[in-house]
Design a protein around this motif. Structure first.
Motif, PDB file in Angstrom:
ATOM      1  N   ASN A 209       0.835  -1.203   0.000  1.00  0.00           N
ATOM      2  CA  ASN A 209       0.000   0.000   0.000  1.00  0.00           C
ATOM      3  C   ASN A 209       0.870   1.253   0.000  1.00  0.00           C
ATOM      4  OD1 ASN A 209      -2.676  -1.394   0.465  1.00  0.00           O
ATOM      5  ND2 ASN A 209      -1.591  -2.023   2.330  1.00  0.00           N
ATOM      6  N   SER A 210       0.293   2.363  -0.444  1.00  0.00           N
ATOM      7  CA  SER A 210       0.995   3.643  -0.377  1.00  0.00           C
ATOM      8  C   SER A 210       0.903   4.218   1.032  1.00  0.00           C
ATOM      9  CB  SER A 210       0.389   4.638  -1.368  1.00  0.00           C
ATOM     10  OG  SER A 210       0.572   4.213  -2.690  1.00  0.00           O
ATOM     11  N   GLY A 211       1.974   4.858   1.458  1.00  0.00           N
ATOM     12  CA  GLY A 211       1.973   5.458   2.787  1.00  0.00           C
ATOM     13  C   GLY A 211       3.373   5.562   3.336  1.00  0.00           C
ATOM     14  N   VAL A 212       3.501   5.492   4.644  1.00  0.00           N
ATOM     15  CA  VAL A 212       4.803   5.499   5.295  1.00  0.00           C
ATOM     16  C   VAL A 212       4.938   4.259   6.169  1.00  0.00           C
ATOM     17  CG1 VAL A 212       5.034   8.017   5.254  1.00  0.00           C
ATOM     18  CG2 VAL A 212       3.978   6.896   7.228  1.00  0.00           C
ATOM     19  N   MET A 213       6.180   3.808   6.320  1.00  0.00           N
ATOM     20  CA  MET A 213       6.475   2.653   7.155  1.00  0.00           C
ATOM     21  C   MET A 213       7.773   2.904   7.907  1.00  0.00           C
ATOM     22  SD  MET A 213       5.527  -0.683   4.810  1.00  0.00           S
ATOM     23  CE  MET A 213       5.862  -1.766   6.221  1.00  0.00           C
ATOM     24  N   GLN A 214       8.030   2.065   8.894  1.00  0.00           N
ATOM     25  CA  GLN A 214       9.295   2.092   9.596  1.00  0.00           C
ATOM     26  C   GLN A 214      10.268   1.148   8.900  1.00  0.00           C
ATOM     27  OE1 GLN A 214      10.108   4.055  12.619  1.00  0.00           O
ATOM     28  NE2 GLN A 214       8.414   5.032  11.549  1.00  0.00           N
ATOM     29  N   LEU A 215      11.426   1.696   8.543  1.00  0.00           N
ATOM     30  CA  LEU A 215      12.515   0.908   7.971  1.00  0.00           C
ATOM     31  C   LEU A 215      13.554   0.729   9.065  1.00  0.00           C
ATOM     32  CD1 LEU A 215      13.735  -0.274   5.257  1.00  0.00           C
ATOM     33  CD2 LEU A 215      14.985   1.890   5.112  1.00  0.00           C
TER      34      LEU A 215
ATOM     35  N   VAL B  66      24.202  -0.522   7.026  1.00  0.00           N
ATOM     36  CA  VAL B  66      22.920   0.140   6.811  1.00  0.00           C
ATOM     37  C   VAL B  66      22.220  -0.385   5.559  1.00  0.00           C
ATOM     38  CG1 VAL B  66      23.836   2.084   5.501  1.00  0.00           C
ATOM     39  CG2 VAL B  66      21.782   2.390   6.886  1.00  0.00           C
ATOM     40  N   GLY B  67      22.991  -0.977   4.632  1.00  0.00           N
ATOM     41  CA  GLY B  67      22.383  -1.532   3.432  1.00  0.00           C
ATOM     42  C   GLY B  67      21.504  -2.727   3.718  1.00  0.00           C
ATOM     43  N   GLN B  68      21.692  -3.368   4.861  1.00  0.00           N
ATOM     44  CA  GLN B  68      20.857  -4.512   5.222  1.00  0.00           C
ATOM     45  C   GLN B  68      19.682  -4.035   6.067  1.00  0.00           C
ATOM     46  OE1 GLN B  68      22.973  -7.690   7.170  1.00  0.00           O
ATOM     47  NE2 GLN B  68      21.519  -9.216   6.475  1.00  0.00           N
ATOM     48  N   SER B  69      18.936  -3.093   5.515  1.00  0.00           N
ATOM     49  CA  SER B  69      17.766  -2.549   6.196  1.00  0.00           C
ATOM     50  C   SER B  69      16.517  -3.276   5.727  1.00  0.00           C
ATOM     51  CB  SER B  69      17.647  -1.041   5.951  1.00  0.00           C
ATOM     52  OG  SER B  69      17.605  -0.763   4.572  1.00  0.00           O
TER      53      SER B  69
ATOM     54  N   MET C 114      11.924  -3.581   6.243  1.00  0.00           N
ATOM     55  CA  MET C 114      10.651  -3.167   6.825  1.00  0.00           C
ATOM     56  C   MET C 114      10.258  -4.051   8.003  1.00  0.00           C
ATOM     57  SD  MET C 114       9.863  -0.579   4.926  1.00  0.00           S
ATOM     58  CE  MET C 114      10.109   0.089   3.273  1.00  0.00           C
ATOM     59  N   LEU C 115      11.013  -5.128   8.194  1.00  0.00           N
ATOM     60  CA  LEU C 115      10.787  -6.054   9.294  1.00  0.00           C
ATOM     61  C   LEU C 115      11.946  -5.931  10.278  1.00  0.00           C
ATOM     62  CD1 LEU C 115       9.836  -9.167   7.141  1.00  0.00           C
ATOM     63  CD2 LEU C 115       8.260  -7.564   8.242  1.00  0.00           C
ATOM     64  N   VAL C 116      11.643  -5.717  11.534  1.00  0.00           N
ATOM     65  CA  VAL C 116      12.719  -5.575  12.511  1.00  0.00           C
ATOM     66  C   VAL C 116      13.571  -6.827  12.566  1.00  0.00           C
ATOM     67  CG1 VAL C 116      11.336  -6.352  14.489  1.00  0.00           C
ATOM     68  CG2 VAL C 116      13.256  -4.777  14.854  1.00  0.00           C
ATOM     69  N   GLU C 117      12.959  -8.000  12.315  1.00  0.00           N
ATOM     70  CA  GLU C 117      13.717  -9.245  12.351  1.00  0.00           C
ATOM     71  C   GLU C 117      14.684  -9.371  11.182  1.00  0.00           C
ATOM     72  OE1 GLU C 117       9.533  -9.946  13.957  1.00  0.00           O
ATOM     73  OE2 GLU C 117      10.434  -9.015  12.173  1.00  0.00           O
ATOM     74  N   GLY C 118      14.432  -8.624  10.119  1.00  0.00           N
ATOM     75  CA  GLY C 118      15.272  -8.731   8.934  1.00  0.00           C
ATOM     76  C   GLY C 118      16.445  -7.791   8.911  1.00  0.00           C
ATOM     77  N   ALA C 119      16.489  -6.833   9.806  1.00  0.00           N
ATOM     78  CA  ALA C 119      17.516  -5.791   9.771  1.00  0.00           C
ATOM     79  C   ALA C 119      18.830  -6.296  10.345  1.00  0.00           C
ATOM     80  CB  ALA C 119      17.049  -4.575  10.560  1.00  0.00           C
ATOM     81  N   GLY C 120      19.814  -6.457   9.478  1.00  0.00           N
ATOM     82  CA  GLY C 120      21.114  -6.922   9.922  1.00  0.00           C
ATOM     83  C   GLY C 120      21.065  -8.293  10.529  1.00  0.00           C
TER      84      GLY C 120
ATOM     85  N   VAL D 296      18.833  -7.563  16.281  1.00  0.00           N
ATOM     86  CA  VAL D 296      17.447  -7.107  16.392  1.00  0.00           C
ATOM     87  C   VAL D 296      17.281  -6.176  17.590  1.00  0.00           C
ATOM     88  CG1 VAL D 296      15.078  -7.856  16.861  1.00  0.00           C
ATOM     89  CG2 VAL D 296      16.480  -9.093  15.206  1.00  0.00           C
ATOM     90  N   ARG D 297      17.977  -6.429  18.668  1.00  0.00           N
ATOM     91  CA  ARG D 297      17.795  -5.636  19.878  1.00  0.00           C
ATOM     92  C   ARG D 297      18.370  -4.225  19.748  1.00  0.00           C
ATOM     93  NH1 ARG D 297      22.705  -5.589  22.460  1.00  0.00           N
ATOM     94  NH2 ARG D 297      24.138  -7.265  21.902  1.00  0.00           N
ATOM     95  N   ARG D 298      19.182  -3.964  18.728  1.00  0.00           N
ATOM     96  CA  ARG D 298      19.763  -2.627  18.602  1.00  0.00           C
ATOM     97  C   ARG D 298      19.461  -1.990  17.241  1.00  0.00           C
ATOM     98  NH1 ARG D 298      24.685  -3.514  15.866  1.00  0.00           N
ATOM     99  NH2 ARG D 298      25.467  -5.642  15.977  1.00  0.00           N
ATOM    100  N   THR D 299      18.377  -2.402  16.630  1.00  0.00           N
ATOM    101  CA  THR D 299      17.980  -1.794  15.371  1.00  0.00           C
ATOM    102  C   THR D 299      17.492  -0.368  15.579  1.00  0.00           C
ATOM    103  OG1 THR D 299      15.825  -2.837  15.632  1.00  0.00           O
ATOM    104  CG2 THR D 299      17.401  -3.922  14.164  1.00  0.00           C
ATOM    105  N   VAL D 300      17.619   0.426  14.522  1.00  0.00           N
ATOM    106  CA  VAL D 300      17.235   1.830  14.538  1.00  0.00           C
ATOM    107  C   VAL D 300      16.172   2.047  13.467  1.00  0.00           C
ATOM    108  CG1 VAL D 300      18.050   4.196  14.238  1.00  0.00           C
ATOM    109  CG2 VAL D 300      19.553   2.468  15.267  1.00  0.00           C
TER     110      VAL D 300
END
Length: 288
Positions: free
Chosen positions: A160-166, A174-177, A179-185, A193-197
């Motif tokens: 959908n169109s809108g805004v999300m948290q990356l 930072v390239g391993q960002s 939309m899922l907190v579990e997927g970040a780095g 996961v515990r130190r994602t921004v």
């Protein structure tokens, strides 16, 4: 979060040269002769004095690199090589003049600009990158190469169109960002996961983005969005968007456990067959 390097998008390419010492240290920090833990310790030691940015030319493509922040930049500057060489071997037969290529999760442009150079000025390349700082680097790299065949869009693909948290890991890659907190780095270290921004970014359905950019067809699509591939890609496969279904696509599968829908089964039901695969990505080709 680690202190970021100065973001320099104004000095012309070539003005950010590295010292011999910086080149040697970052070569050691990326070289596989050293154990992974040793490379990590070395990066922590040198990041204060040698964080860049540094300008490099790799395979005929100009990049301004920030090696403390991003794996792709470390490979470009430290190893002097484009990342994911096995994937490029798979994609090379599909690269030709006049082609239409879409890069979903373009990072700093290592795929988009590589194809822009190989396919030449008659090709059309659309590079989507939602992270604002990474997008600024991507746009600089496009301009540094005079790549008029590449259009960069500061959007993520979503249902959908809108805004999300990356989410991203605080600066180390930072390239391993995602939309899922579990997927970040998270591919190699779930503790990140515990130190994602989080960063608030704009998103839109891929079909809408393609329509806005007047993209008539896709010869090749690459998607690498850290476990969000199903929600970013699969809405494109409606009957209304059939003309935009890619002839071939490279999809990251290393975090497929985060998918809500099995992308490979979904695409197989729509005429795609597995042509090849690497440890982290699968190449699919559409049987027309």
């Amino acid at each position: 979060m680690k202190a970021a390097a100065e973001l320099d998008t104004t000095m012309p390419f070539g003005g950010r040269r590295a010292s011999l010492g910086a080149r040697l240290l970052w070569w050691l920090a990326t070289h596989r002769l050293l154990a992974r833990e040793t490379r990590g310790r070395l990066r922590r030691i040198i990041r204060g004095r040698h964080r860049g940015p540094y300008d490099v030319i790799v395979d005929g493509v100009n990049f301004r690199t920030y090696p403390t922040e991003n794996y792709c930049d470390r490979m470009l500057f430290g190893a002097g090589a484009l990342p994911e060489p096995a994937e490029r071997v798979l994609l090379r037969p599909f690269v030709r003049p006049g082609m239409h290529f879409v890069d979903v999760g373009a990072n700093v442009g290592t795929y988009a600009l590589w194809i822009a150079v190989l396919a030449g000025p008659s090709a059309r390349i659309l590079a989507l990158e939602p992270h604002p700082r990474t997008f600024a680097k991507l746009r600089f790299n496009i301009e540094a190469n005079g790549a008029t065949n590449v259009t960069a869009v500061n959007l993520g693909a979503g249902p959908n169109s809108g805004v999300m948290q990356l989410f991203f890991d605080g600066g180390g890659n930072v390239g391993q960002s995602s939309m899922l907190v579990e997927g970040a780095g998270a591919a190699s270290n779930r503790e990140t996961v515990r130190r994602t921004v989080p960063e608030t970014v704009k998103v839109a359905p891929l079909a809408e983005i393609l329509e806005a950019e007047r993209f008539p067809a896709i010869d090749l699509l690459k998607i690498d969005v850290e476990g969000y591939e199903d929600r970013a890609l699969l809405p494109l496969f409606s009957e209304e968007s059939r003309s935009l279904w890619p002839a071939a696509l490279l999809i990251e599968t290393v975090q497929s456990e985060l998918w809500q829908t099995d992308c490979l089964a979904f695409l197989a039901a729509r005429g795609y067959r597995k042509a090849d695969a690497t440890a982290q990505n699968t190449l699919l080709v559409r049987d027309r």
